[in-house]
Design a protein around this motif. Structure first.
Motif, PDB file in Angstrom:
ATOM      1  N   ILE A  73     -58.472  34.702  20.782  1.00  0.00           N
ATOM      2  CA  ILE A  73     -58.173  35.911  21.549  1.00  0.00           C
ATOM      3  C   ILE A  73     -57.675  37.008  20.611  1.00  0.00           C
ATOM      4  CG2 ILE A  73     -56.606  36.895  23.276  1.00  0.00           C
ATOM      5  CD1 ILE A  73     -56.811  34.261  24.784  1.00  0.00           C
ATOM      6  N   GLY A  74     -56.795  36.630  19.667  1.00  0.00           N
ATOM      7  CA  GLY A  74     -56.266  37.618  18.726  1.00  0.00           C
ATOM      8  C   GLY A  74     -57.377  38.283  17.943  1.00  0.00           C
ATOM      9  N   PHE A  75     -58.329  37.484  17.481  1.00  0.00           N
ATOM     10  CA  PHE A  75     -59.428  38.033  16.682  1.00  0.00           C
ATOM     11  C   PHE A  75     -60.294  38.985  17.517  1.00  0.00           C
ATOM     12  CE2 PHE A  75     -63.851  37.743  15.207  1.00  0.00           C
ATOM     13  CZ  PHE A  75     -63.686  38.264  13.937  1.00  0.00           C
ATOM     14  N   LEU A  76     -60.713  38.527  18.708  1.00  0.00           N
ATOM     15  CA  LEU A  76     -61.578  39.363  19.542  1.00  0.00           C
ATOM     16  C   LEU A  76     -60.846  40.621  20.019  1.00  0.00           C
ATOM     17  CD1 LEU A  76     -63.370  36.583  21.610  1.00  0.00           C
ATOM     18  CD2 LEU A  76     -64.317  37.958  19.761  1.00  0.00           C
ATOM     19  N   ALA A  77     -59.588  40.466  20.403  1.00  0.00           N
ATOM     20  CA  ALA A  77     -58.816  41.628  20.863  1.00  0.00           C
ATOM     21  C   ALA A  77     -58.664  42.640  19.731  1.00  0.00           C
ATOM     22  CB  ALA A  77     -57.444  41.198  21.376  1.00  0.00           C
ATOM     23  N   THR A  78     -58.465  42.127  18.497  1.00  0.00           N
ATOM     24  CA  THR A  78     -58.315  43.016  17.350  1.00  0.00           C
ATOM     25  C   THR A  78     -59.597  43.805  17.119  1.00  0.00           C
ATOM     26  OG1 THR A  78     -56.755  41.515  16.334  1.00  0.00           O
ATOM     27  CG2 THR A  78     -57.836  43.083  14.879  1.00  0.00           C
ATOM     28  N   VAL A  79     -60.724  43.095  17.144  1.00  0.00           N
ATOM     29  CA  VAL A  79     -62.003  43.790  16.926  1.00  0.00           C
ATOM     30  C   VAL A  79     -62.218  44.849  18.009  1.00  0.00           C
ATOM     31  CG1 VAL A  79     -64.508  43.509  16.897  1.00  0.00           C
ATOM     32  CG2 VAL A  79     -63.053  41.858  15.715  1.00  0.00           C
ATOM     33  N   GLY A  80     -62.022  44.451  19.271  1.00  0.00           N
ATOM     34  CA  GLY A  80     -62.243  45.375  20.387  1.00  0.00           C
ATOM     35  C   GLY A  80     -61.327  46.586  20.313  1.00  0.00           C
ATOM     36  N   ALA A  81     -60.020  46.330  20.183  1.00  0.00           N
ATOM     37  CA  ALA A  81     -59.057  47.431  20.208  1.00  0.00           C
ATOM     38  C   ALA A  81     -59.228  48.338  18.993  1.00  0.00           C
ATOM     39  CB  ALA A  81     -57.633  46.876  20.265  1.00  0.00           C
ATOM     40  N   THR A  82     -59.512  47.742  17.827  1.00  0.00           N
ATOM     41  CA  THR A  82     -59.639  48.559  16.617  1.00  0.00           C
ATOM     42  C   THR A  82     -60.862  49.469  16.720  1.00  0.00           C
ATOM     43  OG1 THR A  82     -58.658  46.746  15.378  1.00  0.00           O
ATOM     44  CG2 THR A  82     -59.673  48.481  14.104  1.00  0.00           C
ATOM     45  N   LEU A  83     -61.953  48.906  17.248  1.00  0.00           N
ATOM     46  CA  LEU A  83     -63.165  49.702  17.405  1.00  0.00           C
ATOM     47  C   LEU A  83     -62.932  50.863  18.373  1.00  0.00           C
ATOM     48  CD1 LEU A  83     -65.943  49.055  16.109  1.00  0.00           C
ATOM     49  CD2 LEU A  83     -66.684  48.339  18.386  1.00  0.00           C
ATOM     50  N   LEU A  84     -62.498  50.540  19.576  1.00  0.00           N
ATOM     51  CA  LEU A  84     -62.301  51.585  20.595  1.00  0.00           C
ATOM     52  C   LEU A  84     -61.251  52.596  20.135  1.00  0.00           C
ATOM     53  CD1 LEU A  84     -62.228  49.464  23.896  1.00  0.00           C
ATOM     54  CD2 LEU A  84     -64.151  50.666  22.882  1.00  0.00           C
ATOM     55  N   GLY A  85     -60.153  52.083  19.584  1.00  0.00           N
ATOM     56  CA  GLY A  85     -59.049  52.958  19.201  1.00  0.00           C
ATOM     57  C   GLY A  85     -59.400  53.890  18.056  1.00  0.00           C
ATOM     58  N   THR A  86     -60.179  53.382  17.091  1.00  0.00           N
ATOM     59  CA  THR A  86     -60.553  54.225  15.954  1.00  0.00           C
ATOM     60  C   THR A  86     -61.435  55.385  16.422  1.00  0.00           C
ATOM     61  OG1 THR A  86     -60.435  52.303  14.515  1.00  0.00           O
ATOM     62  CG2 THR A  86     -61.611  54.204  13.667  1.00  0.00           C
ATOM     63  N   LEU A  87     -62.376  55.083  17.334  1.00  0.00           N
ATOM     64  CA  LEU A  87     -63.223  56.157  17.870  1.00  0.00           C
ATOM     65  C   LEU A  87     -62.361  57.228  18.544  1.00  0.00           C
ATOM     66  CD1 LEU A  87     -66.227  54.160  19.405  1.00  0.00           C
ATOM     67  CD2 LEU A  87     -66.034  55.232  17.154  1.00  0.00           C
TER      68      LEU A  87
END
Lengths: 267, 303
Positions: A73-87
């Motif tokens: 969960i930590g890995f997937l949440a990190t990828v998701g949040a980092t992608l959306l948040g960076t945009l």
């Protein structure tokens, strides 16, 4: 007067050291208790030294499974949040559009909402949508991406806002097109901020108990495991996991420092 | 050290907005925003609306038979009446923990910013490192530290601060200690970020004008660190007021905070309308206090 000055200086530094000691006191105990040989399941005192917890870290049933779930969960949440948040961060710093104030407010609010409110409101939504029976991995993931997102935006935004845009303009003067300027200049300069945001997201997600507790269904993350076993008597192996997490984090942070020192030119 | 330096900068950047962007093409901006904003609307805004709706459901319904929307504002009245003391305890514990965190964090942040010299980055690592060991595991460690046969209790008994039967675990002292500890980094980092930005020439100028150390602290350093102090108190107070892990693990039901009540109403008693009413009251109380506080502290640009 001069003695007073010396005293003032050293009193402040001494106080700072005591505060650091307070911050580390539980860590010493986590490490100590990882070698504990408890006499009863509900004992929180150091009863005797043993290496058994370290040689059999996965002894308690379900514990290592919960660590794996948390890592996923930590890995997937990190990828998701980092992608959306960076945009979002790029949009906020580099683009002009209407509704900026509303956007900033929407990003600020999750950070200013107590977790218990976020967790319970998500549960209220899932229940009213008739999903309360199918909560689990996906609902935890969705919730974690939600609360990590704001922290990513804030972290990346800070890095971007401190960037000198003339570097990009210089690249364009040298006939780089927009994409080249982005990938070769902007992105490498923002990258440390994105990495910091990712690390932050991972630790927020891995450590979350409250929001997860409201939306976990039958899925058990590591904090859920610890919470559950706190009622029945905590296995000392939990402290082994705590110690390992601490060491990995320390290595990561120190490692990034060493790499930086080797390349003093990088911003 | 870049990775966490950026995190530290970010902590401080709840503050003023960056200068308005100089570029271009609004439509591209919308596309970048869309996925993230959609996520927040669906999984943050909608749930909040649903929470408020749930708090107005007919309290006689149940999860099995379903709830009718009856606009029962009386749910709020009942929640406030029945859970008055956990509410007040939450605000009190969070307030005391925030105050203690200011007292502990200030000398630490000050030393890192002005006195650590080349040890600055190392000390920042030390502040952040404990944070990575699971929150729950660290809180359980406090259980060992404060236990009845532990060294803290023995020392306090030897000093006659604590009676021979006195204990720390299962008291409000333990809960507040845990709260202060768990949210301390949220106070240290923003404070450090704003202290770090202070132009040292201002302090020298103060000295030239015959200010002694205390006066220059009171008139220069402290006011200039206000944005960090305000951000830090918010980042400490808000999560502390909603926390229930410390009260559960280090206290007894007599120390229960509103988070314990919400958790039990939602997950054990399955009384959704009452649980939602408690959540909404907590949220409103925090919004009101934050607005009042931010206005008093005079750093409105924070919001």
């Amino acid at each position: 007067m001069r003695a007073g000055r010396w005293l003032a200086d050293h009193v402040v530094m001494g106080a700072a050291m005591l505060v650091l000691l307070y911050m580390f006191l539980p860590i010493f105990f986590v490490v100590l208790m990882s070698f504990n040989d408890p006499t009863s399941r509900l004992s929180y005192e150091f009863d005797g030294f043993t290496m058994a917890n370290w040689t059999d870290p996965c002894g308690p049933s379900g514990m290592c499974g919960s660590v794996v779930t948390s890592l996923q969960i930590g890995f997937l949440a990190t990828v998701g949040a980092t992608l959306l948040g960076t945009l979002v961060a790029f949009a906020l710093v580099r683009h002009r559009f209407r509704g900026r104030a509303a956007t900033s407010l929407l990003i600020f609010l999750p950070m200013a909402t107590p977790e218990v409110v976020m967790g319970s409101s998500l549960l209220a939504l899932f229940t009213s949508a008739g999903l309360s029976g199918s909560l689990g991995f996906w609902s935890i993931l969705v919730a974690h991406i939600m609360f990590c997102l704001s922290f990513v935006v804030v972290t990346v935004k800070a890095r971007l806002a401190g960037l000198d845009q003339s570097l990009e303009q210089a690249a364009m003067d040298l006939y780089a097109n927009e994409w080249q300027a982005f990938w070769r200049i902007t992105f490498p300069l923002v990258f440390p901020g994105i990495m910091a945001a990712a690390l932050l997201s991972f630790s927020l997600s891995f450590d979350d108990f409250i929001v997860t507790n409201f939306n976990h269904g039958n899925t058990i993350t590591f904090p859920m495991f610890v919470w559950g076993s706190a009622q029945r008597g905590i296995p000392p192996q939990v402290n082994v996991i705590g110690t390992v997490m601490f060491m990995i984090a320390l290595l990561l942070v120190l490692g990034s420092g060493v790499v930086r020192r080797r390349r003093p030119a990088a911003a | 050290m870049s990775v966490f330096q950026a995190a530290v900068e970010a902590e401080g950047s709840l503050g003023p907005e960056p200068a308005p962007p100089s570029r271009r093409r609004p439509r591209a901006g919308y596309w970048l925003l869309l996925p993230g904003m959609l996520w927040l609307v669906i999984f943050f805004v909608l749930p909040t609306i649903q929470l408020i709706a749930t708090s107005l459901y007919d309290p006689n319904g149940s999860l099995d038979t379903g709830y009718a929307m009856t606009w029962s504002f009386s749910n709020y009245w009942h929640a406030l009446q029945q859970f008055q003391s956990p509410f007040l305890r939450s605000l009190l514990y969070a307030g005391v923990a925030t105050g203690l965190a200011v007292l502990l964090a200030y000398p630490l942040a000050y030393s890192i910013a002005f006195k650590a010299g080349r040890w600055k980055n190392f000390m920042l690592v030390l502040v952040i490192a404990p944070f990575f060991t699971s929150f729950l595991v660290r809180t359980l460690a406090w259980k060992s530290i404060l236990s009845d046969n532990g060294f803290v209790v023995s020392a306090l008994q030897a000093l006659h601060i604590l009676g021979p039967d006195g204990r720390l675990l299962a008291t409000s002292v333990a809960v507040v200690t845990g709260l202060t500890y768990n949210f301390l980094p949220f106070m240290v980092l923003p404070l450090y970020a704003s202290l770090e930005k202070i132009d040292l020439r201002l302090i020298e100028a103060g000295k030239d004008l015959y200010a002694n150390g205390f006066t220059s602290f009171r008139k220069i350093t402290l006011p200039l660190s206000m944005p960090g102090l305000v951000a830090g108190t918010l980042l400490t107070f808000i999560p502390a007021a909603g926390d229930y892990i410390n009260a559960e693990l280090l206290g007894t039901p007599r120390q229960y905070m509103i988070g314990n009540v919400i958790d039990s109403l939602f997950l054990v008693q399955l009384d959704y309308p009452a649980a939602a009413a408690c959540s909404v009251v907590l949220m409103l109380a925090i919004v009101v206090m934050v607005l009042f506080y931010v206005r008093r502290a005079g750093t409105e640009e924070l919001l």
